[in-house]
Write a protein that holds these residues in place. Sequence first.
Motif, PDB file in Angstrom:
ATOM      1  N   GLY A  70       0.615  -1.234  -0.021  1.00  0.00           N
ATOM      2  CA  GLY A  70      -0.018  -0.141   0.080  1.00  0.00           C
ATOM      3  C   GLY A  70       0.772   1.302  -0.108  1.00  0.00           C
ATOM      4  O   GLY A  70       0.481   2.213  -0.556  1.00  0.00           O
TER       5      GLY A  70
ATOM      6  N   LEU B  32       0.395   4.344  -2.921  1.00  0.00           N
ATOM      7  CA  LEU B  32       0.065   5.713  -2.492  1.00  0.00           C
ATOM      8  C   LEU B  32       0.707   6.600  -3.498  1.00  0.00           C
ATOM      9  O   LEU B  32       0.172   7.504  -3.929  1.00  0.00           O
ATOM     10  CB  LEU B  32      -0.014   5.955  -1.028  1.00  0.00           C
ATOM     11  N   THR B  33       1.834   6.076  -3.577  1.00  0.00           N
ATOM     12  CA  THR B  33       2.953   6.921  -4.201  1.00  0.00           C
ATOM     13  C   THR B  33       2.842   6.908  -5.723  1.00  0.00           C
ATOM     14  O   THR B  33       3.826   6.950  -6.536  1.00  0.00           O
ATOM     15  CB  THR B  33       4.213   6.724  -3.841  1.00  0.00           C
ATOM     16  N   ASP B  34       1.626   7.116  -6.127  1.00  0.00           N
ATOM     17  CA  ASP B  34       1.239   6.966  -7.648  1.00  0.00           C
ATOM     18  C   ASP B  34       1.861   5.964  -8.442  1.00  0.00           C
ATOM     19  O   ASP B  34       2.315   6.215  -9.661  1.00  0.00           O
ATOM     20  CB  ASP B  34       2.133   8.505  -8.422  1.00  0.00           C
TER      21      ASP B  34
ATOM     22  N   ASN C 125       1.161   3.470 -10.328  1.00  0.00           N
ATOM     23  CA  ASN C 125      -0.037   3.124 -11.129  1.00  0.00           C
ATOM     24  C   ASN C 125       0.070   3.053 -12.466  1.00  0.00           C
ATOM     25  O   ASN C 125       0.764   3.774 -13.301  1.00  0.00           O
ATOM     26  CB  ASN C 125      -1.191   4.055 -10.576  1.00  0.00           C
TER      27      ASN C 125
ATOM     28  N   GLN D 230       0.906  13.814 -13.032  1.00  0.00           N
ATOM     29  CA  GLN D 230       2.042  12.789 -12.671  1.00  0.00           C
ATOM     30  C   GLN D 230       2.489  12.072 -13.974  1.00  0.00           C
ATOM     31  O   GLN D 230       2.851  10.843 -14.087  1.00  0.00           O
ATOM     32  CB  GLN D 230       1.269  11.405 -12.020  1.00  0.00           C
TER      33      GLN D 230
ATOM     34  N   TYR E  83       9.752   4.383  -0.297  1.00  0.00           N
ATOM     35  CA  TYR E  83       9.193   5.446   0.100  1.00  0.00           C
ATOM     36  C   TYR E  83      10.134   6.652   0.988  1.00  0.00           C
ATOM     37  O   TYR E  83       9.875   7.740   0.618  1.00  0.00           O
ATOM     38  CB  TYR E  83       8.021   5.223   0.962  1.00  0.00           C
TER      39      TYR E  83
ATOM     40  N   THR F 246      10.213  10.186  -0.833  1.00  0.00           N
ATOM     41  CA  THR F 246       9.164  10.996  -0.365  1.00  0.00           C
ATOM     42  C   THR F 246       9.967  12.008   0.742  1.00  0.00           C
ATOM     43  O   THR F 246       9.604  13.271   0.959  1.00  0.00           O
ATOM     44  CB  THR F 246       8.129  10.227   0.256  1.00  0.00           C
TER      45      THR F 246
ATOM     46  N   GLU G 227       0.717  13.504  -0.325  1.00  0.00           N
ATOM     47  CA  GLU G 227       1.604  13.569  -1.371  1.00  0.00           C
ATOM     48  C   GLU G 227       1.614  14.861  -2.199  1.00  0.00           C
ATOM     49  O   GLU G 227       2.479  15.318  -2.864  1.00  0.00           O
ATOM     50  CB  GLU G 227       1.324  12.412  -2.287  1.00  0.00           C
TER      51      GLU G 227
ATOM     52  N   LYS H 156      -5.455  10.978  -3.977  1.00  0.00           N
ATOM     53  CA  LYS H 156      -6.651  10.086  -4.047  1.00  0.00           C
ATOM     54  C   LYS H 156      -7.000   9.510  -2.870  1.00  0.00           C
ATOM     55  O   LYS H 156      -7.603   8.475  -2.486  1.00  0.00           O
ATOM     56  CB  LYS H 156      -6.267   8.866  -4.891  1.00  0.00           C
ATOM     57  N   THR H 157      -6.308   9.899  -1.562  1.00  0.00           N
ATOM     58  CA  THR H 157      -6.472   9.407  -0.346  1.00  0.00           C
ATOM     59  C   THR H 157      -7.188  10.213   0.649  1.00  0.00           C
ATOM     60  O   THR H 157      -7.266  11.404   0.520  1.00  0.00           O
ATOM     61  CB  THR H 157      -5.057   8.846   0.297  1.00  0.00           C
TER      62      THR H 157
ATOM     63  N   HIS I 224      -7.440   4.180   0.797  1.00  0.00           N
ATOM     64  CA  HIS I 224      -7.098   4.222  -0.695  1.00  0.00           C
ATOM     65  C   HIS I 224      -8.384   4.002  -1.663  1.00  0.00           C
ATOM     66  O   HIS I 224      -8.126   3.462  -2.507  1.00  0.00           O
ATOM     67  CB  HIS I 224      -6.027   3.394  -1.008  1.00  0.00           C
TER      68      HIS I 224
END
Lengths: 470, 335
Positions: free
Chosen positions: A6, A10-12, A14, A21, A192, A196, B104, B126-127, B146
């Motif tokens: 997860g 979260l960190t794009d 995708n 992005q 991450y 980040t 983010e 998106k969260t 999510h």
Amino acid sequence: MDGFSGTLRLTDLNDFMAPAQECIKPVTINRIPEKGRSIKITASGDYSEVDAKGQEKKLEKAAITLSDCLACSGCVTSAETVLIQQQSVDELLRVIRENLEVPADQRRIIVASVSLQSVASLARRYRLTMRQCQQKVSGYLRSLGVDRIYDLSAASALALTESQREFVDRARRNDPGSLPMLASACPGWICYAEKTHGSWVLPYINTTKSPQQIQGALIKKYLSRADHQNPGKYYHATLMMCYDKKLEASREDFYDDVLRSREVDCVVTSLEMEQMLEKKGVLLDQVCSSDFDLLPGLSTEFYNSGGGAGGYLENILRHAARELFQYEVGPVEYKTIRNQDFRETTVTINGELKLYFAAAYGFRNIQNIVQKLKRSKCPYGFVEIMACPSACLNGGGQIRAPDAAEAKVWLQDVQELFDSLEKTDAGSNIPWLDGLYRTLRDDPSTEPSKLLHTQYHSLENKGTALNIKW
Amino acid sequence: MASLDLVQSLHGHDDRAWSVKWNPAGTILASCGSDTKIILWMEEGGKWSAKVTLTNAHQRTVRTVAWSPTGTYLASCSFDKTICIWKRDETGAFDSIATLEGHENEVKCVAWSISGEYLASCSRDKTVWIWTCEYDDEYDCLSVLHSHTQDVKKLCWSPSEDILVSCSYDNTIKLFKDDGDDWTCVETLSGHTSTVWSVGFDHSGNRLVSCSDDQTIKIWQRLGGEGDGNFGAQGWQCVCTLGGFHDRTIFDVDWNRKNGAIASAGADDSIKIFEEDLDVRDSLREPSFRLSFSVPRAHSQDVNAVSWNPVRPNLLASCSDDGSIKIWNYTQEAR
């Protein structure tokens, strides 16, 4: 994308990139400038270049490799297809197939290293005991054409021992940035942290490599030496609990320029293994059993105490209490903070708090650790950070319960299977481990401080003004 | 005849004004905007004026502000990825006491639960995050959800229990509840055909109103009737769609918890008020709402938010891309 933890999702991470992005990685394509040419889009959507004489030439597509993605701060990585090409069952099978087609003296040695978490996951899926499942997995891999099959005994023992030493060093040094020490075995968390949070958090991360990468180093540097072979002779695949391990294996840090070889060439997850078995119609329980191989110098297996996340917290706690305070820790008792994935434990000697450790699994708990650390309000000496809720036994690459409603019971079963193996404290005397250390130290190229440690790189996104739209 | 009359236009923002929110006592109106300022407006001698301006907390647009149920805390969220918590001291001054980081990218909305125990935030990442404060103004993240597949636009909490509702660019509305160890999505409401920009509860918590880029307003009803403790199990259903009133994106709706009027506003620069036709209401039929009053050119540009005063239910505040804040007086039709 479900395979990733997860934290990475979260960190794009995708297939579909939202407008802000878009991939911003510049790509170099070799082309010779020449006048009078035009570009034509064909009916199939390809781009062709038409020169002055009307000759068409199909244009090369810009390709982004996984290494490009890992070295870029634009997003965590672009598309899953990048991963699938380089780290997949198909790739493993292709290598094995091609290997069998070349003359015997030119063949590579195909090595598979199997994580205990994956064995537990497959054992639950096929209703086997841990021992049976290990033998069946081993038998199946051999039937495919894998030459050597190892577990991660040596790598886990080395990872724990090195982490113990590093913690004690840091505690004794105790300068700013030395504590808390944060676990480094989880690639989702590392990715991450680098992308980040970057430079300020990295000094806190344990420099010890993860068991997967230590195993890789052992195969390519230690085993090859014992076999009197060139490291490039080995093709090393791992069977892991975690999709993020594919990212870890692809890091530049784990690629040897001189040897032109990666520590781990291909990562296959438990889930992908199951899919391969299903696709081929193989019933794992009916496969011929075979034992794992033992690395040279190893006399027994080692299964770490302290849980499916690798046992870092408990093993470091015991070792630190012994080394720093001459104190033997009994059974480790945890206090649950707010949720099951955030637990604390302490060592108190004569009423004085000596060690204060925590385990923080899942993104929400990572957040709290990171933010507290940022504000200098993190009270812990060591934090076992893992990206997945319930840690590695529940890793993103593990086989899921057929019915989502039974996910918790399924995970409990996997946990029980994992716990059924007899575990060893990394601090206790493991005779072969001392021998292994001696052998490693004998050769400058396998010096433990280099072979077993790594470094982290800040990849903070600096060009925000360029790529943020809303 | 119902009417919505302008009480006062307030000028203080140097750029588009994004959000207006009344404190629980109905005495302070907080506004925020692209100029990164938060302005607190108070009434004195019948006139509203800027009493406090909070600056230097955010680097970029302040998208939404939210009051805690006691009015002691104000939360603000910004396109600079952060959330800021402000605390009111004895003198009435507000100090920034915490900055919440983790999203983010742009944080779009913040909302406090009715118990004051939880703060929720949502973002273009998106969260949806749920935070809590246990002691020392230290905020911890309890959950990162999510469920949405796109930018999450707005959040609201039920007035009767700890249930969070979010709406998104993915055209859905989602309901979240604590399952004991983590928060989970218990229901997804689909029906809107484009971005759902805002969502709000009625006084009971048994109905929701939502508005969308599809130019409709939808009323959602909790099945199983009032007082049904089995929330989520029986589900929510769209019982009424109001279309043909706004001819552009509807950005915000607010359900008046005292008099039941629904205010809506959007890109057509108008503010509209809807009332339920209680005459035709019976348990076997779906509820019916009618347009009570419309101000076609309420602002000179997009109206971004509307907010009913919780204590003086006739007062409505609005804010716009034109930078102004307006306070309106609503007169219900005599029954």
